[in-house]
Write a protein that holds these residues in place. Structure first.
Motif, PDB file in Angstrom:
ATOM      1  N   THR A  37       9.483  -8.267   1.786  1.00 40.19           N
ATOM      2  CA  THR A  37       8.493  -8.901   0.925  1.00 40.19           C
ATOM      3  C   THR A  37       7.247  -8.030   0.835  1.00 40.19           C
ATOM      4  O   THR A  37       6.975  -7.202   1.705  1.00 40.19           O
ATOM      5  CB  THR A  37       8.071 -10.286   1.457  1.00 40.19           C
ATOM      6  OG1 THR A  37       7.334 -10.107   2.680  1.00 40.19           O
ATOM      7  CG2 THR A  37       9.275 -11.191   1.683  1.00 40.19           C
ATOM      8  N   GLY A  38       6.496  -8.271  -0.219  1.00 42.39           N
ATOM      9  CA  GLY A  38       5.243  -7.548  -0.382  1.00 42.39           C
ATOM     10  C   GLY A  38       4.276  -7.815   0.756  1.00 42.39           C
ATOM     11  O   GLY A  38       3.558  -6.915   1.198  1.00 42.39           O
ATOM     12  N   ASN A  39       4.260  -9.050   1.258  1.00 47.81           N
ATOM     13  CA  ASN A  39       3.384  -9.390   2.385  1.00 47.81           C
ATOM     14  C   ASN A  39       3.750  -8.594   3.633  1.00 47.81           C
ATOM     15  O   ASN A  39       2.876  -8.131   4.358  1.00 47.81           O
ATOM     16  CB  ASN A  39       3.454 -10.886   2.690  1.00 47.81           C
ATOM     17  CG  ASN A  39       2.790 -11.725   1.620  1.00 47.81           C
ATOM     18  OD1 ASN A  39       1.979 -11.227   0.851  1.00 47.81           O
ATOM     19  ND2 ASN A  39       3.142 -12.991   1.564  1.00 47.81           N
ATOM     20  N   ASP A  40       5.051  -8.441   3.888  1.00 52.42           N
ATOM     21  CA  ASP A  40       5.500  -7.641   5.041  1.00 52.42           C
ATOM     22  C   ASP A  40       4.994  -6.208   4.929  1.00 52.42           C
ATOM     23  O   ASP A  40       4.467  -5.636   5.885  1.00 52.42           O
ATOM     24  CB  ASP A  40       7.030  -7.602   5.122  1.00 52.42           C
ATOM     25  CG  ASP A  40       7.654  -8.908   5.535  1.00 52.42           C
ATOM     26  OD1 ASP A  40       6.942  -9.778   6.059  1.00 52.42           O
ATOM     27  OD2 ASP A  40       8.874  -9.064   5.318  1.00 52.42           O
ATOM     28  N   LEU A  41       5.180  -5.635   3.754  1.00 56.90           N
ATOM     29  CA  LEU A  41       4.815  -4.234   3.562  1.00 56.90           C
ATOM     30  C   LEU A  41       3.305  -4.038   3.599  1.00 56.90           C
ATOM     31  O   LEU A  41       2.819  -3.053   4.168  1.00 56.90           O
ATOM     32  CB  LEU A  41       5.402  -3.723   2.251  1.00 56.90           C
ATOM     33  CG  LEU A  41       6.930  -3.831   2.159  1.00 56.90           C
ATOM     34  CD1 LEU A  41       7.416  -3.401   0.795  1.00 56.90           C
ATOM     35  CD2 LEU A  41       7.610  -3.035   3.249  1.00 56.90           C
ATOM     36  N   THR A  42       2.569  -4.981   3.048  1.00 55.35           N
ATOM     37  CA  THR A  42       1.107  -4.913   3.098  1.00 55.35           C
ATOM     38  C   THR A  42       0.622  -4.981   4.546  1.00 55.35           C
ATOM     39  O   THR A  42      -0.268  -4.231   4.949  1.00 55.35           O
ATOM     40  CB  THR A  42       0.482  -6.058   2.277  1.00 55.35           C
ATOM     41  OG1 THR A  42       0.926  -5.922   0.924  1.00 55.35           O
ATOM     42  CG2 THR A  42      -1.028  -6.027   2.330  1.00 55.35           C
ATOM     43  N   ALA A  43       1.224  -5.866   5.330  1.00 51.90           N
ATOM     44  CA  ALA A  43       0.847  -6.000   6.738  1.00 51.90           C
ATOM     45  C   ALA A  43       1.157  -4.725   7.512  1.00 51.90           C
ATOM     46  O   ALA A  43       0.359  -4.273   8.333  1.00 51.90           O
ATOM     47  CB  ALA A  43       1.569  -7.186   7.366  1.00 51.90           C
ATOM     48  N   ALA A  44       2.300  -4.128   7.249  1.00 51.34           N
ATOM     49  CA  ALA A  44       2.662  -2.891   7.945  1.00 51.34           C
ATOM     50  C   ALA A  44       1.694  -1.765   7.577  1.00 51.34           C
ATOM     51  O   ALA A  44       1.263  -1.002   8.443  1.00 51.34           O
ATOM     52  CB  ALA A  44       4.092  -2.504   7.613  1.00 51.34           C
ATOM     53  N   CYS A  45       1.345  -1.672   6.304  1.00 50.61           N
ATOM     54  CA  CYS A  45       0.378  -0.653   5.881  1.00 50.61           C
ATOM     55  C   CYS A  45      -0.975  -0.885   6.549  1.00 50.61           C
ATOM     56  O   CYS A  45      -1.632   0.063   6.979  1.00 50.61           O
ATOM     57  CB  CYS A  45       0.242  -0.657   4.361  1.00 50.61           C
ATOM     58  SG  CYS A  45       1.667   0.029   3.503  1.00 50.61           S
TER      59      CYS A  45
END
Length: 84
Positions: A37-45
């Motif tokens: 999900t976009g939220n997962d990727l945003t959090a990882a970044c």
């Protein structure tokens, strides 16, 4: 390897990622996050981790298997009487 799901009232994903890196003493540059999900990727970044987006592909529709003996069906068609 670290996996988590977040819910209301739980730490944000980026905090979980940072906590896992801290616990294992692994620098963010050595980590890779695979998320869907976009939220997962945003959090990882936000945690300074490289990312890969994983998207699940829909299953292919089921098809009829080919006939076991296709020549048998062809013979049956040839031997049937033709109608005028």
């Amino acid at each position: 390897h670290f996996a988590a799901r977040t819910r209301p009232g739980r730490p944000r994903t980026q905090d979980l990622i940072a906590a896992a890196m801290h616990q294992r003493a692994i620098p963010a540059e050595a980590c890779l996050f695979v998320g869907s999900t976009g939220n997962d990727l945003t959090a990882a970044c936000a945690a300074g981790v490289g990312t890969i987006r994983y998207r699940r592909q829909p299953a292919l529709p089921k098809t009829e298997p080919p006939p076991l003996y296709p020549w048998f069906a062809a013979l049956a068609e040839e031997s049937s009487p033709s109608r005028p």
